[in-house]
Design a protein around this motif. Structure first.
Motif, short mmCIF file in Angstrom:
data_model
loop_
_atom_site.label_atom_id
_atom_site.label_comp_id
_atom_site.label_asym_id
_atom_site.label_seq_id
_atom_site.Cartn_x
_atom_site.Cartn_y
_atom_site.Cartn_z
N ASP A 75 56.19 61.69 53.23
CA ASP A 75 57.27 62.55 53.73
C ASP A 75 58.13 61.80 54.74
O ASP A 75 59.36 61.88 54.70
CB ASP A 75 56.69 63.81 54.39
CG ASP A 75 56.07 64.77 53.39
OD1 ASP A 75 56.33 64.64 52.18
OD2 ASP A 75 55.31 65.66 53.83
N GLU A 76 57.50 61.07 55.65
CA GLU A 76 58.24 60.32 56.67
C GLU A 76 59.15 59.27 56.03
O GLU A 76 60.30 59.09 56.45
CB GLU A 76 57.29 59.65 57.65
CG GLU A 76 56.67 60.59 58.65
CD GLU A 76 57.66 61.12 59.67
OE1 GLU A 76 58.70 60.51 59.91
OE2 GLU A 76 57.38 62.20 60.23
N VAL A 87 43.83 65.80 58.03
CA VAL A 87 45.25 65.64 57.74
C VAL A 87 45.39 64.67 56.58
O VAL A 87 44.74 63.62 56.57
CB VAL A 87 46.00 65.09 58.99
CG1 VAL A 87 47.42 64.73 58.65
CG2 VAL A 87 45.95 66.09 60.12
N VAL A 104 51.58 69.00 63.01
CA VAL A 104 51.14 68.79 61.62
C VAL A 104 49.92 69.67 61.40
O VAL A 104 49.00 69.71 62.22
CB VAL A 104 50.86 67.30 61.33
CG1 VAL A 104 49.72 66.78 62.17
CG2 VAL A 104 50.57 67.10 59.85
N TYR A 127 52.46 62.70 66.06
CA TYR A 127 52.03 64.03 65.61
C TYR A 127 50.90 64.57 66.47
O TYR A 127 50.12 63.80 67.04
CB TYR A 127 51.53 63.98 64.17
CG TYR A 127 52.62 63.84 63.15
CD1 TYR A 127 53.37 64.93 62.76
CD2 TYR A 127 52.89 62.61 62.57
CE1 TYR A 127 54.38 64.81 61.82
CE2 TYR A 127 53.89 62.48 61.63
CZ TYR A 127 54.63 63.58 61.26
OH TYR A 127 55.62 63.46 60.34
N GLN A 134 50.24 61.95 52.18
CA GLN A 134 51.37 62.88 52.02
C GLN A 134 52.28 62.85 53.25
O GLN A 134 53.50 62.86 53.13
CB GLN A 134 50.84 64.29 51.78
CG GLN A 134 51.94 65.30 51.54
CD GLN A 134 51.38 66.69 51.26
OE1 GLN A 134 50.17 66.89 51.21
NE2 GLN A 134 52.27 67.64 51.10
N LEU A 135 51.69 62.79 54.43
CA LEU A 135 52.46 62.76 55.67
C LEU A 135 53.33 61.51 55.75
O LEU A 135 54.52 61.57 56.07
CB LEU A 135 51.50 62.83 56.86
CG LEU A 135 52.09 63.05 58.23
CD1 LEU A 135 52.73 64.42 58.30
CD2 LEU A 135 51.02 62.91 59.28
#
Length: 177
Positions: A127-128, A119, A111, A90, A123-124
């Protein structure tokens, strides 16, 4: 080896200046959406993240995630274990107007950072992991309780042959010759 919890949010620019590397775990119980999408998940998600500046001076963070989940086979309704291995790369951007296809190489996924320049890693990463789940969860055919014979549900009767409606035209053409 002791498991170190990763922070849920981080400032990628500051971390890249320090060339920070994080290696640790995130509790899967904190990932509610992932827990709802699977039958069960390992207690911990192993994560490694490296922050750096690339040759263009862009802030970049990349790494990988590893965990194991249990899914329901859509063929036999049996539960099976499915390993999740995710690689990511990212580059943080400030708002949608900052994303420029010419300045951000294809290898980097943009992102968005919040107002504080941070960041949300939790949550990131969630999601992945959700995106890496299979669309249709199935065992390998040799491991599945359903055999090929069990998947046949009767036989289809052959359709009755009907006369061709254009056969009359064919006869008319012969009569004219």
């Amino acid at each position: 080896m002791q498991k170190v919890k990763l922070p849920h949010s981080v400032d990628p620019s500051k971390s890249a200046m320090k060339r920070s590397d994080y290696s640790g775990v995130i509790a899967s119980k904190d990932m509610e959406r992932l827990s709802e999408a699977v039958v069960s998940c390992d207690e911990w998600v192993n994560a490694e993240v490296q922050f750096e500046k690339d040759a263009q001076g862009l802030t970049v963070f990349h790494g990988h995630l590893d965990t194991q989940v249990s899914l329901i086979c859509q063929r036999c309704n049996g539960e099976f274990d499915y390993p999740l291995h995710v690689d990511f790369c990212y580059s943080p951007v400030q708002g949608q107007g900052d994303i420029d296809s010419e300045t951000l190489p294809e290898a980097y996924e943009p992102v968005e950072v919040n107002d504080h320049g941070e960041v949300n890693l939790l949550q990131l990463f969630e999601d992945e992991l959700i995106l890496s789940l299979p669309i249709v969860a199935l065992h390998a055919e040799e491991d599945c309780a359903m055999s090929e014979d069990d998947m046949q549900f009767g036989e289809i009767e052959p359709e009755q042959e009907r006369p061709n409606p254009f056969a009359v035209l064919k006869e008319l053409k012969r009569d004219q010759e």
